[in-house]
Design an enzyme around this catalytic site. Structure first.
Site: not given
Ligand code: CO
Ligand code: CO
Ligand code: CO
Length: 345
Positions: A14, A17, A44-45, A64, A87, A135-137
């Site tokens: 993280c 970011k 409000t993030h 994420d 989250d 998914g995706h790559t």
């Protein structure tokens, strides 16, 4: 050939970011959305968006992903998935389904590294009761991995980062300082025990903390990740229009994080986060410099910061301790809005 994923990255986890101040400016420019079923949007993030499906059901939706935060591909997959699912827990939701998001340099790394990352993610998802249904790559270097996760929540039981109320106390469920310990590891200064403990905490689902929040009807919480304890507390204070005071002497720390900070192991992300909070925070002159930097230390897959009515705190803490979150602690309080939304002492 044994691959050390950490050798491929500068800022892993993280801490990669984008600086939070820059992100705020961009999000402000997005068109306003008027759909009344958006129960939590971008304003409000918060940790995830929430969309009402009907009067009894809302969808919590988040994603994420990040570059490696540890050497081992399987462990990286576990941590990235734990972090992505967090989250949903932070919003009071039950995670249900997810998609893999992967960036992988197929010409540079053996595909077995890819499969180990995905396997780690799948095992964590399974532990959390989440089905990965696609998914995706894309080809990209260094590798990055995470999930897009959907969860369910009752529209009346959403826990938001704007739910902190004056008179609440703040509970932190996992110790912090993981960013410092990983920086020290790169320099060869961290002990094996500290690194193991930091990684163990990153792989620990926030599920039992979320269960405790639901039992005690908590309204306000967020998870502590790349913006550090102070950065996420500031976002919470702003979203709730309150002032949050953090008592850094009460904040639980991982192993020798404080000693490592004292010897100079403070990663760049902590300075970026300090930049973000500084103009909005009243920082006590008595606060030790290194504790201040630890407040800004970027966490990967950190714990929950729970805003709880003060009268319920002892019971909640007892419950958290019982479920293995033995270092959960009361670290601050919420008051009516003052000049500064955040106070560090
Ligand atoms: Co979050
Ligand atoms: Co997130
Ligand atoms: Co696709």
């Amino acid at each position: 050939m044994k691959i050390d994923l950490l050798e491929l990255v500068e800022n892993g986890g993280c801490s990669s970011k984008i600086p939070p101040g820059q992100l705020d400016e961009i999000v402000k420019l997005l068109p306003r959305q008027a759909d009344p079923d958006i129960l939590v949007g971008t304003e409000t993030h918060d940790d995830a968006g929430v969309y009402r499906i009907n009067d009894d059901l809302a969808m919590v939706f988040t994603t994420d992903f990040f570059p490696p935060v540890c050497s081992d591909p399987y462990e990286f997959g576990q941590i990235a998935a734990t972090n992505s699912i967090s989250d949903i827990y932070a919003m009071g939701g039950d995670p249900v389904v997810a998609l893999n998001i992967m960036m992988f340099p197929s010409a540079k790394l053996p595909m077995e590294v890819y499969s180990e990352i995905i396997r780690g993610g799948a095992e964590k998802a399974y532990e959390a009761g989440v089905n990965i249904i696609g998914g995706h790559t894309i080809d990209d270097s260094p590798p990055k991995y995470g999930l897009a996760v959907v969860g369910y929540v009752h529209p009346g039981k959403i826990i938001t980062n704007s739910g902190a109320r004056p008179g609440d106390a703040l509970i932190l469920t996992k110790p912090i300082g993981g960013g410092i310990i990983l920086a020290a590891k790169k320099l060869g200064l961290a002990s094996g025990n500290d690194v193991d403990e930091a990684l163990r905490l990153m792989k620990l689902l926030n599920r039992s903390a979320a269960t405790a929040m639901k039992r005690f009807d908590i309204k306000g919480a967020t998870d502590i990740t790349g913006f550090g304890l102070a950065g996420h507390a500031l976002k919470m204070a702003r979203a709730g229009n309150v002032t949050i005071t953090l008592d850094m002497k009460k904040v639980p720390l991982i192993g020798s994080a404080l000693q490592l900070a004292e010897s100079g192991c403070i990663p760049g992300a902590a300075f970026r986060n300090l930049d973000y909070i500084e103009s909005s925070a009243a920082i006590s002159e008595e606060l030790d410099y290194n504790l201040k930097m630890i407040a800004c230390d970027a966490q990967t897959s950190g714990g929950l910061l729970i805003s709880a009515p003060a009268g319920k705190c002892n019971e909640i803490l007892a419950e958290l301790h019982k479920t293995g979150l033995t270092e959960s602690a009361l670290i601050g309080y919420v008051s009516e809005k003052e000049d500064h939304p955040l106070k560090l002492k």
